[in-house]
Design a protein around this motif. Structure first.
Motif, mmCIF file in Angstrom:
data_model
loop_
_atom_site.group_PDB
_atom_site.id
_atom_site.type_symbol
_atom_site.label_atom_id
_atom_site.label_comp_id
_atom_site.label_asym_id
_atom_site.label_seq_id
_atom_site.Cartn_x
_atom_site.Cartn_y
_atom_site.Cartn_z
ATOM 1 N N LEU A 31 0.835 -1.192 0.000
ATOM 2 C CA LEU A 31 0.000 0.000 0.000
ATOM 3 C C LEU A 31 0.871 1.243 0.000
ATOM 4 O O LEU A 31 2.025 1.215 0.429
ATOM 5 N N LEU A 65 1.398 10.183 -3.059
ATOM 6 C CA LEU A 65 0.383 9.130 -3.032
ATOM 7 C C LEU A 65 0.427 8.548 -1.625
ATOM 8 O O LEU A 65 1.315 7.776 -1.291
ATOM 9 N N SER A 67 -1.349 7.013 2.101
ATOM 10 C CA SER A 67 -2.411 6.226 2.735
ATOM 11 C C SER A 67 -2.861 6.864 4.037
ATOM 12 O O SER A 67 -2.044 7.373 4.813
ATOM 13 N N ILE A 76 -6.877 7.193 0.137
ATOM 14 C CA ILE A 76 -5.657 7.583 -0.559
ATOM 15 C C ILE A 76 -5.744 9.066 -0.876
ATOM 16 O O ILE A 76 -6.773 9.556 -1.361
ATOM 17 N N SER A 373 -12.585 3.711 -5.596
ATOM 18 C CA SER A 373 -12.126 2.701 -6.550
ATOM 19 C C SER A 373 -13.143 1.570 -6.655
ATOM 20 O O SER A 373 -13.637 1.063 -5.653
ATOM 21 N N ASP A 376 -9.410 -3.273 -7.639
ATOM 22 C CA ASP A 376 -7.998 -3.084 -7.324
ATOM 23 C C ASP A 376 -7.255 -2.488 -8.521
ATOM 24 O O ASP A 376 -7.469 -2.918 -9.664
ATOM 25 N N ILE A 384 -3.940 0.036 -4.951
ATOM 26 C CA ILE A 384 -5.092 0.789 -4.467
ATOM 27 C C ILE A 384 -6.253 -0.206 -4.417
ATOM 28 O O ILE A 384 -6.801 -0.578 -5.459
ATOM 29 N N THR A 388 -11.596 1.841 -1.989
ATOM 30 C CA THR A 388 -10.769 2.885 -1.380
ATOM 31 C C THR A 388 -11.317 4.264 -1.719
ATOM 32 O O THR A 388 -11.689 4.532 -2.867
ATOM 33 N N ILE A 390 -10.756 8.096 -2.573
ATOM 34 C CA ILE A 390 -9.681 8.852 -3.208
ATOM 35 C C ILE A 390 -9.935 10.346 -3.025
ATOM 36 O O ILE A 390 -10.975 10.863 -3.455
#
Length: 496
Positions: A31, A65, A67, A76, A373, A376, A384, A388, A390
């Motif tokens: 990640l 980028l 987490s 993210i 997302s 994946d 990602i 998730t 964003i």
């Protein structure tokens, strides 16, 4: 005690499950880096009241980028133009969905709102309506006269304030003007007026609704808490959404009655939508869909444009040499004591640069509307995971030192020799987003924001209210659905 003991056990179970999940997730895929999360709450405490700023600082340590664990919501944060391009353009399809806050679910808003609908057939048809029937050049040209009438009212109000030496609350003046510009385009009416008690109530309803949607909600971070509504956010959002939807419902009913009594039709977006709803291609366009569409447009168009116009006036008052250049260009190209027209803006390169610089420094939605997302995706060697959230930090993109020289300075000149625009292709400058989720109202905002700022400064000089020096002007940001000034700007228009 029994309830307290149960609550402690519940927290322990949630923490144990969360910690086990976090370890499994970290071991299964690489990640993006980020600050280590605390048990249960994750990184929530690392977000300030201005999360776009705190996230920008964290990205300096953990990278563009990054987490975050916001309770059980894995997030993210994107803070570089290159990665923003990958997310919003290269992998646009994968990240086209939305995370939906509990507040936006009031009155099933998320199920019909263009902002939250998944990318599918219904969403595409609504976007097509916006593109072809609402925000096309032809439609906007047709409604230009209505907007000019509202801008003349702003000019008249400023003239009265000038004659009386009266302080103008810029936040209030820009809000009233943008709301009336939007209502003229949508409904052919003027919703409110200057120096009206109804204006204050309307403005408060807007602020309450935008604030309640932006407030961090424990129910979003911890889904098992959502039914409890501990902060009362769902209850309040039901009330505020209902109040605004009721207002729009009244306008639609009045129009339906007038359509039945007369063959004459208004030349506005409501009339267009009612016509479309009666055809076979857009049979899904019900009155409910129309109401929620107008709710989106009123809030997205009024609040963000008004706040950005206030920031423009703030920057120009704090940078008098920039104000002087902009006013000189306006008077040279248009002449004195004339009303600026929308068609004039294209002949004002320095003024256009001023507007771009304001949008760079103070993007209307600093984190955009969060994406999600759908499956994946590998980005720059990192995974990602599906589901998730964003966050694209466009505020940070506009202040990236490797892209912008003197990023914290207000320098419109940087746009004079630089071919860059805010229409979603130059990822260092995307105040309206990019990709298929770019703001659909951009063509209207591109007309309303410049013409309103031009109206404010063209025939008036300005000075701060008595006793206030430029260095005392509060430029603190207030995060919400739009990026407001925490303390409204107050100034006096004076004769040139």
């Amino acid at each position: 005690m029994d309830f307290f003991a149960f609550f402690i056990v519940l927290l322990f179970v949630v923490w144990a499950t969360w910690f086990h999940f976090l370890r499994q997730r970290s071991g299964a895929a690489k990640l993006p880096p980020g600050p280590y999360p605390l048990p249960i709450i994750g990184n929530i405490l690392q977000l300030s009241k201005t999360p776009h700023q705190s996230l920008a600082k964290l990205s300096k340590t953990y990278g563009p980028l990054m987490s975050l664990h916001l309770g059980s919501m894995y997030t993210i944060v994107v803070s570089s133009p290159e990665i923003a391009k990958e997310i919003l353009q290269k992998h646009d399809q994968a990240f086209s969905s939305r995370t939906i806050p509990a507040a936006a679910q009031a009155h099933d808003h998320d199920k019909v709102s263009m902002a939250y609908l998944p990318v599918g057939n219904e969403w595409r048809k609504i976007r097509k309506i916006c593109r072809e029937q609402m925000f096309s050049t032809h439609r906007l040209e047709e409604s230009q006269v209505l907007r000019q009438e509202k801008l003349q009212k702003l000019s008249d109000y400023l003239q009265k304030s000038c004659d009386r030496g009266r302080v103008v609350n810029i936040a209030e003046a820009t809000f009233i003007t943008t709301l009336n510009l939007m209502s003229a385009t949508l409904f052919s009416i003027q919703v409110t007026d200057f120096d009206s008690d109804a204006t204050q109530e309307f403005k408060k309803t807007f602020e309450d609704l935008t604030n309640i949607v932006a407030v961090p909600n424990f129910g979003d971070f911890f889904p098992f808490l959502k039914p409890m509504d501990l902060q009362g956010i769902q209850r309040k959002s039901e009330f505020y959404f209902g109040k605004m939807l009721g207002f729009i419902d009244d306008l639609i009913n009045q129009r339906l009655q007038s359509r039945g009594a007369s063959s004459l039709k208004k030349n506005d977006l409501l009339e267009t939508l009612l016509d479309l709803s009666q055809g076979s291609e857009y049979e899904f366009i019900s009155i409910k869909v129309i109401k929620h569409m107008f709710l989106d447009l009123l809030f997205a168009g009024s609040d963000t444009t008004a706040s950005t116009a206030e920031w423009a006036m703030t920057e120009l008052l704090l940078n008098p040499e920039k104000m002087s250049k902009a006013k000189h260009e306006l008077r040279t190209v248009i002449g004195e004591n004339k009303q600026v027209q929308e068609s004039d803006i294209s002949r004002l390169p320095y003024f256009q640069a001023v507007i771009k610089e304001v949008l760079r420094c103070h993007p209307p939605a600093p984190l955009l509307i969060p994406h999600k997302s759908d499956y994946d995706v590998q980005i720059r060697g990192y995974m990602i995971p599906k589901e998730t959230q964003i966050l694209v930090n466009v505020w940070a993109l506009g202040r990236e030192p490797s892209v912008w020289s003197n990023p914290n300075s207000f320098e419109p000149e940087r746009f004079l020799d630089r071919k860059i625009d805010f229409r979603g292709q130059d990822f260092e400058f995307i105040p309206f987003g990019s990709g298929r989720r770019i703001c659909p109202g951009l063509p209207l905002a591109d007309r309303m924001l410049p013409i309103m700022v031009a109206t404010l400064i063209h025939n008036f000089d300005w000075k701060l209210e008595p006793g206030v020096k430029p260095e005392q002007v509060d430029t603190t940001e207030k995060f919400g659905q739009a990026l407001h000034k925490a303390v409204p700007l107050r100034a006096i228009p004076i004769k040139p």
